[in-house]
Design a protein around this motif. Structure first.
Motif, short mmCIF file in Angstrom:
data_model
loop_
_atom_site.label_atom_id
_atom_site.label_comp_id
_atom_site.label_asym_id
_atom_site.label_seq_id
_atom_site.Cartn_x
_atom_site.Cartn_y
_atom_site.Cartn_z
N THR A 65 3.59 4.71 -4.82
CA THR A 65 4.31 5.05 -3.59
C THR A 65 3.80 4.21 -2.43
O THR A 65 4.59 3.69 -1.63
N ILE A 66 2.50 4.03 -2.35
CA ILE A 66 1.91 3.21 -1.29
C ILE A 66 2.38 1.76 -1.43
O ILE A 66 2.76 1.13 -0.44
N PHE A 70 4.34 -0.26 1.39
CA PHE A 70 3.85 -1.54 1.89
C PHE A 70 4.93 -2.62 1.73
O PHE A 70 5.18 -3.40 2.65
N MET A 71 5.56 -2.67 0.57
CA MET A 71 6.57 -3.70 0.33
C MET A 71 7.81 -3.48 1.19
O MET A 71 8.45 -4.44 1.63
N ALA A 118 9.83 -5.39 -7.97
CA ALA A 118 10.63 -4.16 -8.04
C ALA A 118 10.59 -3.44 -6.70
O ALA A 118 11.63 -3.04 -6.16
N ALA A 119 9.40 -3.28 -6.15
CA ALA A 119 9.27 -2.60 -4.86
C ALA A 119 9.97 -3.38 -3.75
O ALA A 119 10.62 -2.78 -2.88
N PHE A 163 -4.16 -1.51 10.35
CA PHE A 163 -2.73 -1.31 10.48
C PHE A 163 -2.11 -0.71 9.21
O PHE A 163 -1.33 0.25 9.29
N ALA A 164 -2.40 -1.26 8.05
CA ALA A 164 -1.79 -0.78 6.80
C ALA A 164 -2.16 0.67 6.53
O ALA A 164 -1.29 1.47 6.15
N THR A 165 -3.41 1.01 6.74
CA THR A 165 -3.85 2.40 6.53
C THR A 165 -3.13 3.32 7.51
O THR A 165 -2.65 4.40 7.14
N ARG A 166 -3.07 2.90 8.76
CA ARG A 166 -2.40 3.70 9.79
C ARG A 166 -0.91 3.87 9.48
O ARG A 166 -0.35 4.95 9.68
#
Length: 178
Positions: A65-66, A70-71, A118-119, A163-166
């Protein structure tokens, strides 16, 4: 026509734990700890040993899911500049994974490339992967590395180490509020 890999049909899984593991890796790398921290490694081993098979499946689904989230963000960011996310992200991921032969088995790299594509095309990574059978042990490090590399790619684009974590944490908070 709806695809069997449509994200609406995918379980979200344990996104919080997946995010915690990615964030922990990011912080270790950003703090200059490139080698395995024995204390951190022991905690991760203790944690993974405590997982039931259901917990493990939830963590796998959460990590996928993450990766999807992200993608999705990366696709929108690249499209805003008339660029193709697959062209700019997949070669970077593949090259980096191939440069990690002690951690990532070579046979797992094509699977991770397919998972990211795929994502990028709006398919659920975990449902896409499931159509080819069960996850293999050799793919676990590759999956973790892929999620980490995507987070790091986002952080570099945003020029913000958190940023990505947030991004994911705020999406989780929004989902819980609904």
């Amino acid at each position: 026509m709806s695809s069997p890999c449509d994200p609406r049909h995918a379980p979200a899984g344990d996104v919080s734990t997946g995010l915690m593991m990615i964030d922990s890796r990011l912080k270790a790398i950003y703090d200059g700890r490139t080698g395995a921290d024995p204390e951190q490694q022991a905690l991760v081993q203790q944690f993974t040993a405590s997982l039931t098979s259901k917990d493990f499946r939830e963590l796998l689904d959460g990590t996928c899911t993450i990766i999807f989230m992200f993608m999705t963000w990366l696709r929108q960011a690249y499209e805003a500049h008339d660029k193709d996310v697959v062209e700019y992200v997949v070669p970077d991921i593949v090259t980096t994974l191939r440069a990690m032969p002690r951690s990532v088995r070579p046979e797992a790299v094509p699977t991770m490339a397919g998972l990211v594509v795929a994502a990028a095309t709006g398919l659920s990574p975990n449902l896409w992967r499931r159509q080819y059978g069960e996850w293999t042990e050799e793919e676990m490090n590759a999956l973790e590395a892929t999620a980490f590399l995507l987070a790091e790619h986002i952080n570099r684009l945003a020029d913000d180490r958190d940023f990505a974590t947030r991004l994911i944490a705020e999406a989780l908070a929004g989902a819980e509020a609904d």
